[in-house]
Design a protein around this motif. Structure first.
Motif, PDB file in Angstrom:
ATOM      1  N   VAL A   1       0.618   0.514 -13.050  1.00  0.00           N
ATOM      2  CA  VAL A   1       0.451   0.362 -11.363  1.00  0.00           C
ATOM      3  C   VAL A   1       1.689  -0.454 -10.738  1.00  0.00           C
ATOM      4  O   VAL A   1       2.320   0.589  -9.992  1.00  0.00           O
ATOM      5  N   HIS A   2       2.098  -1.791 -11.652  1.00  0.00           N
ATOM      6  CA  HIS A   2       3.370  -2.161  -9.924  1.00  0.00           C
ATOM      7  C   HIS A   2       4.994  -2.423 -10.736  1.00  0.00           C
ATOM      8  O   HIS A   2       6.021  -3.163 -10.927  1.00  0.00           O
TER       9      HIS A   2
ATOM     10  N   GLU B   1       0.605  -1.302  -0.203  1.00  0.00           N
ATOM     11  CA  GLU B   1       0.491   0.191  -0.331  1.00  0.00           C
ATOM     12  C   GLU B   1       0.971   0.776   0.116  1.00  0.00           C
ATOM     13  O   GLU B   1       0.965   2.027  -0.436  1.00  0.00           O
ATOM     14  N   GLU B   2       1.793   1.386   1.123  1.00  0.00           N
ATOM     15  CA  GLU B   2       2.342   2.556   1.104  1.00  0.00           C
ATOM     16  C   GLU B   2       3.374   2.493  -0.025  1.00  0.00           C
ATOM     17  O   GLU B   2       3.798   4.195  -0.650  1.00  0.00           O
ATOM     18  N   VAL B   3       4.125   1.835  -0.416  1.00  0.00           N
ATOM     19  CA  VAL B   3       4.131   1.843  -2.617  1.00  0.00           C
ATOM     20  C   VAL B   3       3.652   2.595  -3.439  1.00  0.00           C
ATOM     21  O   VAL B   3       3.306   2.893  -4.153  1.00  0.00           O
ATOM     22  N   SER B   4       2.463   1.484  -3.265  1.00  0.00           N
ATOM     23  CA  SER B   4       1.150   2.113  -4.364  1.00  0.00           C
ATOM     24  C   SER B   4       0.774   3.684  -4.354  1.00  0.00           C
ATOM     25  O   SER B   4       0.036   4.594  -4.838  1.00  0.00           O
TER      26      SER B   4
ATOM     27  N   GLU C   1       0.880   8.768  -6.883  1.00  0.00           N
ATOM     28  CA  GLU C   1       1.128  10.867  -7.303  1.00  0.00           C
ATOM     29  C   GLU C   1       1.857  10.759  -7.346  1.00  0.00           C
ATOM     30  O   GLU C   1       1.752  11.879  -7.892  1.00  0.00           O
ATOM     31  N   GLN C   2       3.131  10.218  -7.831  1.00  0.00           N
ATOM     32  CA  GLN C   2       3.888  10.224  -9.205  1.00  0.00           C
ATOM     33  C   GLN C   2       3.283  10.267 -10.299  1.00  0.00           C
ATOM     34  O   GLN C   2       3.385  11.323 -11.376  1.00  0.00           O
ATOM     35  N   MET C   3       2.887   9.469 -10.543  1.00  0.00           N
ATOM     36  CA  MET C   3       2.138   8.981 -11.875  1.00  0.00           C
ATOM     37  C   MET C   3       0.906  10.195 -12.306  1.00  0.00           C
ATOM     38  O   MET C   3       0.808  10.422 -13.569  1.00  0.00           O
ATOM     39  N   PHE C   4      -0.009  10.159 -11.214  1.00  0.00           N
ATOM     40  CA  PHE C   4      -0.938  11.342 -11.598  1.00  0.00           C
ATOM     41  C   PHE C   4      -0.266  12.403 -11.639  1.00  0.00           C
ATOM     42  O   PHE C   4      -0.639  13.395 -12.375  1.00  0.00           O
ATOM     43  N   SER C   5       0.659  13.190 -11.143  1.00  0.00           N
ATOM     44  CA  SER C   5       1.269  14.039 -11.087  1.00  0.00           C
ATOM     45  C   SER C   5       1.697  14.497 -12.697  1.00  0.00           C
ATOM     46  O   SER C   5       1.274  15.132 -13.071  1.00  0.00           O
TER      47      SER C   5
END
Lengths: 396, 258
Positions: free
Chosen positions: B165-166, B123-126, B131-135
């Protein structure tokens, strides 16, 4: 990897509970609709029975016999006018707003009746009653007068009685307790209703959850994740089963609340006398039924290329299930054979019938449960195969 | 060179329906989509499968992503066989094609979490990755808007993000710029180069010469399900432009039937 099944279940729930219109049409509406329709029907039936009972009716009686005068006078609903009437008066009755009944006794009715011998072959003295069945009050008085005259006729020729109950006595001849009379009616009616409700709940959601995902291309997105196909299959069947269960429960509550309204006015006490054990068994069977139903509908939906064809494929199957639901109406007693309780769908109907008839046999409940779990396992395996089959998933 | 993908003689034959026979203009019941195809790809490179429509590119990529299985042959991707360990393969790849759709009902936020869970991302990694990918792709602005209300461009960006995602080692991308507007297409190709910079391997299929020239380190030319040429761009082009070289090869294979 295990919680992938749970992830799928959560997603299906989020999809379902997040969609208010879907939630309304599958869970709230069936119960509400059944409640409203049944209640209205009950009210309608009640009205039909009592309508016309309160309106005052003018009754003209030609040749009123001595023996009858008091009886007619005792009925507060009618105003009796002892007078002759003619063709004109009879014709006037086609006005359906006229609360009127015309009764013509043959002249010397009492003595005619006294000397009449049925063996003679002569026609019996005839009483003419003119009325308008479109006028509720007129119709009601016609029926009550006919019943009263029939009763008078019976009294005159009474030679013997059957099952006479003296006033004040509590003699009872039908030794079935009222409980079991109710139980018999419930056991013929409710199993089919329950199974049908559960089925319609499953029908409402399963095709879109599986055939719909195929049609929209979203299932492929799931299939490229490392999730195992059997986790997807199990997740789908369990979540669909739960939602169908909710829909079924809603319908059931609708029925339970409206049935008393529907049968009000009947003389038999249809008390719903079931113990905690019965309810527990009913719940177990419903669970098992929902699982196998979700399995069957899921399998068919997976085969179908879109939601529409899934509906077409499921309809004949629904008819078979309905037929199984009707079986208890045509049979007496508990079937002895073990195989009855392992035939999917039919076993649920049979066990429910037993429970409602107060003839619960836990062995049969367990056989039904166990066999349904086994069938669900087979269905999960089958659905897994289908999810793995490129022909089924991507065939055009 | 560190080899990450080895494709060994994979073949796929489809049975055609009457309707498909008509469309293909053939009376044959079977169509060989991929015919004994072999190639390798190395870690940290972009490998392009170039070919005309119907050459078997998509079928090849679908076999590599284990959506369908080969009739014969095998491919080993980062140690996992597409035949014997499809789950293992799927955990290592991100597969993106226009046929994979996202459920209209859900929001980007929900879908990212959902697919992260299916890929067993902690969960923490995700959370950080989301955040990174969305921005990076400007999804943060519509993270709570249902997919059905998103524009086509936004949906495509979201599909790309969801397929990654992975943080997979290998990204398989079928026609990466097909149907994209120029801006989104540019975002995607820039991102592919960025991924290569991070040491990821990208296998893509395309029929656009300029895309291969701009992006690919190595290319395989596929015609009628068979791999006709394979190598670095220079090796394949042999001093010509890719387009000229392709048509030369095409003529050799098909004669003048075009």
């Amino acid at each position: 990897m295990k919680n992938n099944t749970w992830t799928i279940i959560k997603k299906e729930f989020a999809r379902f509970f997040g969609d208010r219109s879907l939630l309304f049409t599958t869970v709230i509406m069936p119960g509400l609709l059944i409640y409203l329709v049944y209640s209205l029907m009950g009210e309608g039936i009640g009205k039909m029975v009592t309508e016309g009972r309160d309106d005052v009716v003018t009754m003209r009686v030609e040749n009123m016999p001595e023996s009858m005068a008091d009886v007619f006078a005792a009925d507060s609903q009618i105003v009796v006018l002892k007078q002759a009437f003619g063709e004109e008066d009879v014709k006037r009755l086609d006005n359906k707003d006229l609360n009127e009944v015309l009764v013509r006794f043959p002249q010397g009715f009492d003595s005619l009746v006294a000397v009449y011998a049925p063996q003679s072959g002569e026609p019996a003295p005839n009483v003419e009653i003119y009325y308008n069945s479109n006028n509720n009050a007129s119709d009601f008085v016609y029926k009550s007068t006919t019943a009263m005259l029939d009763e008078y006729e019976k009294q005159m020729s009474n030679k013997f009685d059957v099952n006479r109950v003296e006033e004040g006595s509590e003699a009872k001849f039908d030794m079935a307790d009222e409980d079991s009379i109710g139980a018999m009616i419930w056991s013929k009616l409710l199993p089919m209703l329950i199974v049908m409700m559960l089925f319609s709940g499953t029908m409402a959601i399963a095709p879109s959850a599986i055939a719909g995902e195929k049609e929209r291309g979203t299932i492929a997105t799931l299939l490229v994740t490392p999730m195992r196909r059997n986790q997807l299959a199990l997740g789908k069947i369990v979540s669909l089963g739960c939602i169908a269960l909710l829909s079924g429960i809603s319908s059931f509550i609708g029925i339970a609340l409206s049935l008393p309204k529907m049968i009000s006015g009947e003389d038999v006490d249809l008390g719903f006398n079931y113990t905690f054990n019965d309810y527990f068994a009913i719940l177990l069977v419903i669970f098992a039924t929902v699982l196998i139903m979700a399995s069957a509908v899921s399998l068919l939906s997976a085969l179908a290329k879109d939601v529409k064809s899934a509906g077409t494929m499921i309809t004949p199957f629904m008819l078979i299930v309905m037929l199984a639901g009707l079986m208890p109406m045509f049979q007496n007693g508990t079937p002895e054979s073990f195989t009855t309780y392992i035939i999917p769908f039919y076993n649920s109907i049979e066990v429910l019938t037993d429970i409602f008839a107060h003839k619960i046999a836990w062995t049969n409940v367990m056989i039904c449960l166990a066999s349904n779990v086994v069938y669900t396992g087979i269905a999960v395996w089958g659905l897994t195969k289908m999810f793995s089959s490129e022909k089924v998933m991507f065939g055009k | 060179m560190d080899e990450i993908l080895r494709v060994e003689g994979i073949s796929k034959t489809f049975t055609l329906s009457k309707k498909q026979q008509k469309i293909e203009g053939t009376t044959l019941r079977k169509k060989v989509a991929v015919d004994n195809l072999s190639f390798t790809a190395n870690r940290g490179e972009i490998f392009g499968l170039l070919g005309p429509n119907g050459a078997g590119k998509t079928t090849t990529l679908r076999m590599l992503s284990t959506l369908i299985s080969p009739d014969s042959g095998n491919a080993v991707l980062d140690g996992c066989s597409i035949v014997n360990d499809p789950e293992g393969v799927r955990s290592k790849i991100g597969f993106l094609t226009s046929e994979l759709k996202l459920e209209d009902f859900f929001t980007p936020n929900y879908l990212f979490d959902f697919f992260s869970r299916l890929h067993q991302v902690p969960e923490e990694v995700s959370k950080v990755r989301k955040e990174q990918m969305f921005s990076r792709f400007g999804i943060d602005k519509f993270a709570e808007v249902k997919v059905k209300s998103l524009s086509t461009g936004m949906k495509q960006k979201l599909s790309l993000v969801i397929s990654l995602v992975h943080d997979p080692e290998v990204i398989i991308f079928d026609e990466p710029t097909n149907g994209l507007d120029v801006l989104t297409a540019r975002t995607v190709t820039d991102y592919l180069q960025e991924l290569r910079g991070e040491g990821k391997t990208i296998i893509l299929s395309t029929h656009i010469f300029s895309l291969v020239e701009r992006l690919c380190d190595r290319v395989g030319i596929i015609i009628d399900g068979r791999l006709i040429a394979c190598g670095t761009l220079d090796e394949v082009c042999d001093g010509m432009t890719l387009e000229d070289r392709f048509f030369e090869i095409f003529k050799e294979v098909k004669g003048d039937e075009q």
